[in-house]
Design a protein around this motif. Structure first.
Motif, PDB file in Angstrom:
ATOM      1  N   PRO A 191       8.929  -4.587   3.099  1.00 11.84           N
ATOM      2  CA  PRO A 191       8.073  -3.935   4.114  1.00 11.84           C
ATOM      3  C   PRO A 191       6.878  -3.250   3.458  1.00 11.84           C
ATOM      4  O   PRO A 191       6.984  -2.703   2.359  1.00 11.84           O
ATOM      5  N   ARG A 192       5.763  -3.298   4.129  1.00 14.18           N
ATOM      6  CA  ARG A 192       4.587  -2.622   3.613  1.00 14.18           C
ATOM      7  C   ARG A 192       3.871  -1.914   4.748  1.00 14.18           C
ATOM      8  O   ARG A 192       3.840  -2.391   5.878  1.00 14.18           O
ATOM      9  N   VAL A 193       3.348  -0.781   4.436  1.00 18.22           N
ATOM     10  CA  VAL A 193       2.717   0.029   5.469  1.00 18.22           C
ATOM     11  C   VAL A 193       1.275  -0.400   5.670  1.00 18.22           C
ATOM     12  O   VAL A 193       0.665  -1.021   4.794  1.00 18.22           O
ATOM     13  N   ASN A 194       0.751  -0.058   6.816  1.00 17.54           N
ATOM     14  CA  ASN A 194      -0.632  -0.396   7.148  1.00 17.54           C
ATOM     15  C   ASN A 194      -1.549   0.749   6.741  1.00 17.54           C
ATOM     16  O   ASN A 194      -1.809   1.670   7.518  1.00 17.54           O
ATOM     17  N   PHE A 195      -2.006   0.685   5.484  1.00 16.33           N
ATOM     18  CA  PHE A 195      -2.957   1.685   5.003  1.00 16.33           C
ATOM     19  C   PHE A 195      -4.306   1.495   5.693  1.00 16.33           C
ATOM     20  O   PHE A 195      -4.612   0.435   6.242  1.00 16.33           O
ATOM     21  N   ARG A 196      -5.109   2.522   5.654  1.00 13.50           N
ATOM     22  CA  ARG A 196      -6.479   2.467   6.132  1.00 13.50           C
ATOM     23  C   ARG A 196      -7.370   3.165   5.109  1.00 13.50           C
ATOM     24  O   ARG A 196      -6.896   3.894   4.241  1.00 13.50           O
ATOM     25  N   GLU A 197      -8.660   2.922   5.200  1.00 11.96           N
ATOM     26  CA  GLU A 197      -9.616   3.645   4.371  1.00 11.96           C
ATOM     27  C   GLU A 197     -10.588   4.390   5.280  1.00 11.96           C
ATOM     28  O   GLU A 197     -10.789   4.007   6.437  1.00 11.96           O
TER      29      GLU A 197
END
Length: 699
Positions: free
Chosen positions: A478-484
């Motif tokens: 699982p991987r999280v939805n990072f943002r910038e």
């Protein structure tokens, strides 16, 4: 029939709500109840042809004796158990079964095998019943935050709701979330405090108590004084939100039971007051008074104001009268793929359709007509969730439901290449049914990526792919939805100039980027501040498109850039060489040019976690939360248990259920929901950036 795209979400059942019955065809089916492979809510009239003298009385009486309600709660508050008892006491079912299906049957409203195995509601389910001469349409919704979209789309079409609260757990995190959702859609509600029988987790059986009857008796003598005190307290409280009752109360006029009930109804419909009922659904206590409360205090469709947006008048708000004389306006709110095709849930008026049904969980009852304000389902209507249907006499659209953004993703692929067709079919179906379930491709690896609201949400879909489509799938970590995002203003001045043998490319853009204010409702803003025609107006849309495209992938870790405002202040164009492509490319390069100067940071999803653990394990659990870079924001005591409220990065919570069981000898429990995206620490940002650069270098 005319359909308008409303730009919201896809589902497999579609709900319509409409305003009028335009067709005189004897074969026309009026939308009435709950579900079809499209489900609708109808907002205005009746199906059969009547005289002007007949029509109003028939319509008015039918609408006044109709209630459209939802039942929502924090997970494990007894919501589905309450619905089961309501169906039993109204005669809709004749046996009561346990939610977890230990008797091999399971609760009526949990029709999926996965729901019965896990003891949770995954999909909202519609049913209907009759109580004291009133028709009550009910939607039972999930309590787990991963399936919150089911609550959103149900509340969008309901006139009232019951918020179930657990007397043991109290007002929990999802209780607050559901209450917020009810406020968002301005839904009047009752509260039902459940599980008053519990001194702990008592494993009572339901079937042995199914024969209990309602007992009505006078107030015991020893409680008369308390009852009188509480009645006066109730009168005082309602007087604060109802002027008519306040006048009688302040002048010491006698207040009858009917006076008080009418005041409570006015205040509840006006969303100024929430009546609270108490009982134990599992022990069959307090269910009938709650049903009486639904009839007495929640509104009929005629008492709820609904709006449409007139597309011919720049989306001007139009009040839908909910009368037989109005035009048809129906909202499709839920889609579901069934064995007969797409089922659409509607709240509606009149449509020509092959088959009209109302739903009782997963069972369908064919009906020939339905009238305004009712909830039904239809087959044979190809549409998306959130679409609006009309009779063609008006160009109205209904506003749709709020759809939260996914917070985590998984890479997924079928184990066998031969099952690729079924795999794609499953993903297409689930994406259409659930607007919070997204499917995409990783631009670097080409892998299929599924995104959703949490681990359970995605696990359920992986299991459904296996069970319903016979496709075994392998999933990645699982991987999280990072943002910038950016933290300061930065200027840009970029000239894109390229000369080849023929026409060249020329476009210059000047301006600045800056962060949007905190809690801004938009994620991207473009503001054309140019005065004059230094850049011809026909090139401005291409400039905005270029900046939007550039913001899809930040330079730190390649994730989308949010909370950013682009201000275009100047530029230049060439009479021959300027083009839409030239200005689009100029915008992309301008964004990259100034991005680093705007001091970008990485945002990660932070979760609101509520833990309930025996006090003896509190120190161990709190220490583990600190290791996961969590922040404890609340600590309460509930008997022998400690209730911890914490904010923790989602990236540090994978596999937490196993860890919690280990730390608390299996006695701890937790719930988790998305709170916000927040900046990561400097060391985490450096680690993520280095990992991203290493992956890019290895390509």
């Amino acid at each position: 029939m005319t359909r308008f795209q409303n730009g919201s979400c896809l589902l497999s059942h579609t709900f319509f709500r409409s305003k009028k019955t335009p067709s005189t065809s004897p074969n026309a089916a009026l939308l009435q109840g709950n579900l079809h492979i499209q489900q609708y809510r109808h907002f205005s009239n009746v199906a059969r042809v009547t005289t002007k003298e007949e029509k109003e009385p028939l319509w008015k009486d039918s609408m006044d004796r109709l209630r459209n309600i939802g039942i929502s709660a924090h997970i494990d508050s007894g919501k589905t158990t309450l619905t089961e008892r309501i169906l039993y006491y109204t005669g809709r079912i004749h046996e009561i079964h346990e939610v977890r299906g230990r008797d091999g049957v399971g609760a009526k409203m949990d029709s999926m095998d996965l729901e019965r195995e896990k003891g949770i509601t995954i999909q909202s389910a519609a049913t209907y019943c009759t109580w004291s001469g009133y028709q009550v349409n009910i939607i039972d919704t999930p309590g787990h935050v991963d399936f919150t979209i089911e609550v959103e789309r149900a509340l969008r079409v309901l006139d009232g709701a019951i918020l179930v609260l657990c007397s043991v757990g109290g007002v929990q995190s999802q209780s607050i979330t559901v209450d917020r959702q009810m406020r968002r859609y301005e839904v009047p509600r009752l509260a039902f405090i459940n599980k008053l029988d519990r001194m702990g987790a008592d494993p009572w059986k339901v079937l042995n108590q199914a024969s209990e009857k309602v007992v009505t008796a006078g107030i015991p003598i020893e409680m008369e004084a308390l009852a009188a005190e509480k009645r006066r307290e109730l009168v005082e409280t309602v007087s604060e939100v109802d002027d008519k009752l306040a006048d009688a109360f302040l002048t010491d006029e006698p207040i009858s039971t009917s006076d008080l009930e009418e005041a409570i109804r006015r205040a509840t419909v006006a969303k100024k007051f929430v009546p609270v009922f108490m009982g134990s659904a599992f022990k069959n206590k307090g269910v009938q008074p709650l049903l009486d409360g639904v009839l007495s205090y929640l509104p009929s469709p005629t008492e709820v104001v609904n709006y449409a947006l007139d597309q011919t008048k720049d989306e001007e708000k139009v009040v839908l009268s909910g009368t037989p004389d109005g035009p048809l306006v129906a909202l499709a709110f839920k889609l579901e793929e069934g064995r007969f095709g797409q089922l659409t849930y509607l709240r509606h008026d009149l449509l020509l359709i092959p088959r009209l049904v109302r739903m009782h969980s997963d069972e369908m009852e064919d009906i020939q007509e339905a009238h305004a304000g009712q909830i039904v389902a239809v087959f044979g209507v190809d549409c998306a969730s959130g679409d609006t249907f009309t009779d063609g006499s008006v160009k109205y659209t209904m506003t749709s439901m709020n759809v939260p953004e996914p917070v985590m993703s998984l890479a997924i692929q079928p184990v066998s290449k031969d099952s690729g067709g079924q795999f794609s079919k499953a993903l297409n179906r689930f994406q259409k049914e659930d607007p919070t379930f997204r499917v995409g491709l990783d631009p670097e690896s080409g892998q299929t990526i599924i995104s959703g609201m949490g681990e359970l949400h995605l696990d359920i879909y992986v299991e459904r792919i296996r069970r319903e489509y016979k496709v075994d799938a392998s999933v990645g970590k699982p991987r999280v939805n990072f943002r910038e995002t950016i933290t300061k203003r930065a200027e840009f001045d970029y000239l894109h100039k390229k000369q080849t043998g023929g026409q060249g490319q020329y476009g210059r853009v000047c301006g600045y980027i800056e962060p949007l204010p905190q809690r801004s409702t938009t994620k991207f803003e473009f503001d054309n501040m140019i005065v004059g025609q230094v850049i011809p107006s026909n090139f401005i849309p291409s400039i905005e498109k270029g900046f939007k495209e550039a913001a899809n992938s930040g330079s730190l870790i390649g994730h989308p850039v949010e909370n950013i405002r682009i201000a275009l202040t100047d530029g230049a164009a060439h009479a021959v060489d300027s083009s839409e492509l030239a200005f689009k490319l100029a915008s992309i390069y301008a964004f990259r040019q100034c991005y680093d100067a705007a001091k970008p940071v990485i945002l990660e999803p932070v979760m609101l976690v509520e833990l309930k653990v025996p006090t003896e394990f509190q120190g161990t659990v709190a220490g583990d939360i600190n290791k996961r870079k969590g922040v404890i924001v609340g600590n309460d005591q509930d008997g022998d248990d400690s209730i911890l409220t914490v904010h923790v990065p989602l990236n540090n919570m994978f596999g937490y259920s196993t860890s919690l069981r280990s730390m608390t000898q299996g006695k701890g429990e937790f719930t988790m929901e998305y709170k916000e995206h927040s900046p990561v620490s400097q060391d985490v940002q450096m680690q993520l950036v280095n990992t991203y650069k290493a992956c890019k270098a290895a390509e």
